[in-house]
Design an enzyme around this catalytic site. Structure first.
Site, short mmCIF file in Angstrom:
data_model
loop_
_atom_site.label_atom_id
_atom_site.label_comp_id
_atom_site.label_asym_id
_atom_site.label_seq_id
_atom_site.Cartn_x
_atom_site.Cartn_y
_atom_site.Cartn_z
N ASP A 284 0.87 -1.17 0.00
CA ASP A 284 0.00 0.00 0.00
C ASP A 284 0.91 1.23 0.00
OD1 ASP A 284 -2.16 1.67 -0.03
OD2 ASP A 284 -3.22 0.71 1.61
C1 BGC Z 1 -5.14 3.11 0.16
C2 BGC Z 1 -5.27 2.07 -0.93
C3 BGC Z 1 -5.17 2.73 -2.29
C4 BGC Z 1 -3.86 3.47 -2.37
C5 BGC Z 1 -3.61 4.12 -3.72
C6 BGC Z 1 -3.94 4.01 -0.03
O1 BGC Z 1 -3.97 5.10 0.81
O2 BGC Z 1 -5.08 2.47 1.41
O3 BGC Z 1 -6.47 1.37 -0.78
O4 BGC Z 1 -5.32 1.79 -3.30
O5 BGC Z 1 -3.84 4.47 -1.37
O6 BGC Z 1 -4.41 5.21 -3.92
#
Ligand code: BGC
Length: 748
Positions: A284
């Site tokens: 993530d």
């Molecule tokens: C989130 C993810 C997301 C990623 C990219 C993160 O803050 O937890 O679910 O896919 O950002 O935007």
């Protein structure tokens, strides 16, 4: 008979041929990948492991970024939303980088790209795989026209706590329902051919236990007993992988003391070996370097070492791999074979997406953004997702002639009705309830009364009360703005924010029937106002077509068809709350419940005869999991089991009759739960195992049948083995998790 045999022989032979062909293709691809890897420099390998972003607002593509692509230092991009940039970057990668390895472009396309569907928790309330699949298909068709071939969805975090902001994005609390949805989303995003240029590779996230954050506080610690991890949290991921999800995203949180992004057991043993995952794992956002704050990695280099060796293939945004792989290799802390393994996983998915053959965005593919058929599907999904929680005196549906006072901050809030994670949906395309009432020339007056959901000012209440007095019915559109749920937006108190409760009480005082339509990212506690309103309709954040969908429901052109995918609490003090809990040694009951005010003042301490409950909030939720009304009523009868004694090799057939006892056609979701009465590990009081939507005309009766195989009765016990234990089981077939007809059978 002979023809049937011949036919099945032919089908089996065909499947055999296809399997062999696939295996040959796979082998061919792996050979090609080996060739590419043999030509790659270490820098180019490290480059494949990097997921870089640009801001959606980037005005000029930075020269350095282009150079990085030219040098093979980027494997994938997120959030490049100018199609010119997508084309330019891909051209550089294919034509100007040494090996011409294509990039893959990614984005959070969660519940729609331009045409926005209900939030995922709303889609889960549809209890309908087809609705989930359709939402994903439309999202992929629209999103892929911008060159996005990889979406960070579906989010499959089981959520048992409505305080958690990301419950909005989750499939709810139940592993079986979530697994059905997981499969549907993957099929919708990908079709059965990832190479199709309208297909997006899905990403099952967040692995794992993100929804189990303590107290519902986002990013917080998760402590999950391993059998629970396996019986509940891993289930939807298993379903997504089985359906072909080629990527998995690690979660921010730690589980049992180990952050997911550095958890070798989880990523290598569980995900790859046990779950047969053959794609790539992405971190993530910065979650690799967040292992430092977790107190698991000493510094960035250590974080990279942990993640690389755990089997985390691609690093999102942070640059620990970029900065440290070389030193780690030199010091022997990471092996080059491990790097090759990670690169191979990424290239495999690029091959599956056919990016080597067709790297460029298909210019003729417009995506049909906001096409009438996309809007119609979004509207149908909003209807399927809306849950009717209360409808005293059949206040809904309204007659066309009813004079309505339309009130509240969400009646005309085009951005808010879209909900969380809607980067690309434009509020200008939203049709609000106010717009729908206006378009239909309904007999109504509108008073917003509160400028937004958190507004505390009661200044405009007088106008709202006046409008209520001059109408037959009041429809209040209340709830939460989109920004009050979603990532990082947890709430401790989940009542309606601002002065919305006061507004409802003020209009209810007129004595006019009040219909409360809630638009929110989570269940909202409505204990303070439930007696002031006649009807409660939960619409979640319904998306672009909220207005027309809700208008049709309010006037009875459609009925609300959703059922709760999460238990609805009376107060946030009850959370976490879920239907598939354990019985305990002192199970709660009406007879043993002690209400706080019934305890005599000065009473001696006593506990005998007492059971598990709260003195104030009791032991039941406000509305149980699976609950939802429609505009007609149903009666279930005649529950029959094909056998009352079953061997482990047999299948149980369960049938039940359902009759539409109301005075219009309608749909019901018939739900089958089991209870394993005694286990080597205690079992939940109920577990959802099957459900079916049935449509019945007025007065019509149908027989609904379900098959339960022995596999459905298995669970992982303390030895971490999936076991099938003999004994007695209860079967409940009903309209929600706290109702139903019961039968018993014995597994021999
Ligand atoms: C989130 C993810 C997301 C990623 C990219 C993160 O803050 O937890 O679910 O896919 O950002 O935007």
């Amino acid at each position: 008979m002979k023809t049937a045999k011949l036919y099945s022989f032919f089908i089996l032979a065909l499947i055999g041929c296809i399997n062999t062909l696939n295996a040959q293709l796979d082998e061919k691809t792996e050979t090609k990948i080996t060739e590419i890897i043999s030509k790659m420099t270490l820098d180019q390998k490290i480059g494949q492991l990097a997921l870089r972003g640009t801001s959606s607002r980037t005005k000029v593509l930075p020269e350095q970024l282009k150079q990085d692509v030219r040098d093979g230092k980027v494997g994938a991009f997120l959030n490049v939303m100018k199609t010119d940039y997508v084309d330019e970057l891909q051209t550089i990668a294919v034509k100007e980088s040494a090996l011409g390895i294509p990039l893959v472009f990614s984005r959070d396309v969660i519940h729609g790209f331009k045409t926005i569907f209900p939030i995922p928790l709303g889609l889960a309330a549809s209890w309908d795989a087809e609705t989930a699949k359709t939402s994903a298909r439309v999202s992929a068709i629209e999103g892929s026209s911008f060159g996005v071939r990889w979406t960070f969805a579906p989010m499959l975090d089981i959520a048992r706590d409505s305080r958690w902001g990301r419950i909005a994005e989750s499939p709810g609390e139940d592993p079986y329902l979530a697994s059905v949805l997981a499969k549907a989303y993957v099929e919708g995003f990908q079709t059965d051919n990832l190479a199709d240029q309208t297909a997006m590779a899905s990403c099952a996230k967040h692995f794992i236990g993100y929804g189990a954050a303590i107290g519902g506080r986002d990013y917080n610690t998760a402590i999950i007993h391993e059998p629970l991890l396996r019986n509940v949290y891993l289930k939807p991921f298993e379903a997504a992988i089985e359906a072909g999800a080629p990527t998995v995203m690690t979660s921010f949180n730690e589980v049992n003391g180990v952050p997911a992004s550095g958890n070798k057991w989880l990523l290598s043993d569980v995900l790859r070996k046990e779950m047969n995952f053959n794609g790539f794992v992405v971190s993530d956002w910065d979650s690799v370097i967040e292992m430092i704050a977790h107190g698991y990695a000493a510094d960035e280099k250590h974080a990279a070492e942990l993640a690389l060796n755990a089997g985390l293939d691609m690093e999102m945004t942070s640059k620990s791999y970029d900065n440290h792989v070389k030193a780690l290799l030199k010091e022997g802390k990471v092996k080059e074979e491990q790097i090759d393994f990670l690169v191979r996983n990424i290239l495999r998915i690029k091959f599956q997406l056919n990016l080597f053959e067709k790297p460029y965005r298909l210019k003729s593919h417009t995506g049909n953004l906001y096409a009438p058929e996309h809007l119609a599907k979004a509207k149908a999904a909003a209807i399927k997702s809306s849950v009717l929680l209360k409808n005293e005196n059949n206040t809904l549906p309204l007659a066309a002639t009813t004079k309505v006072a339309v009130i509240g901050p969400l009646a005309d809030a085009p951005r808010e009705q879209l909900g969380t994670w809607t980067f690309d949906g434009e509020k200008e395309h939203s049709v609000t309830p106010l717009q729908a009432f206006t378009d239909a020339k309904a007999s109504f007056t509108f008073v917003k009364a509160l400028t937004h959901s958190r507004d505390q000012s009661e200044k405009k209440f007088e106008a709202a009360v006046k409008a209520a007095e001059q109408s037959d019915v009041v429809v209040v559109f209340a709830g939460e703005e989109a920004i009050l749920s979603g990532e990082a937006h947890s709430r401790a108190n989940i009542d309606l924010p601002g002065a919305q409760e006061a507004l409802i009480k003020a209009v209810a005082k007129t004595g006019k029937p009040v219909v409360l339509v809630i638009m929110a990212g989570r269940p909202i506690t409505i204990t303070n106002i439930i007696d002031d309103v006649d009807t409660v309709l939960m619409a979640w954040h319904p998306g672009t077509m909220a207005g027309p969908a809700l208008y049709d429901i309010i006037y009875g052109k459609s009925e609300p068809q959703g059922r709760l995918p999460v238990t609805w609490p009376k107060t946030s003090g009850q959370l976490p709350l879920f239907y598939n809990h354990k019985n305990t040694g002192r199970p709660s009951s009406v007879e043993s419940f002690v209400q706080m005010d019934d305890i005599p003042v000065g009473a001696w301490q006593s506990s005998l005869g007492n059971t598990t409950h709260y003195l104030d909030a009791g032991f039941t939720p406000h509305f149980p999991f699976g609950y939802g009304l429609g505009y007609t009523t149903f009666a279930l009868s005649n529950l029959k089991l094909s056998k009352t004694e079953l061997t482990k090799a047999e299948t149980l057939e369960v049938t039940v009759s359902i009759k539409n006892t109301g005075d219009r056609a309608g749909e019901e979701v018939v739900q089958l739960y089991i209870q394993d009465k005694v286990g080597s590990l205690t079992r939940p009081v109920r577990e959802l195992k099957r459900f079916k939507r049935v449509k019945l005309n007025k007065g019509e009766t149908k027989t609904v049948s379900f098959s339960i195989a022995a596999k459905d009765l298995e669970f992982v016990n303390n030895t971490m083995k999936s076991v099938l234990e003999s004994g007695e089981f209860n079967i409940y077939v009903g309209q929600h998790s706290a109702s139903g007809l019961m039968a018993t059978f014995t597994l021999k």
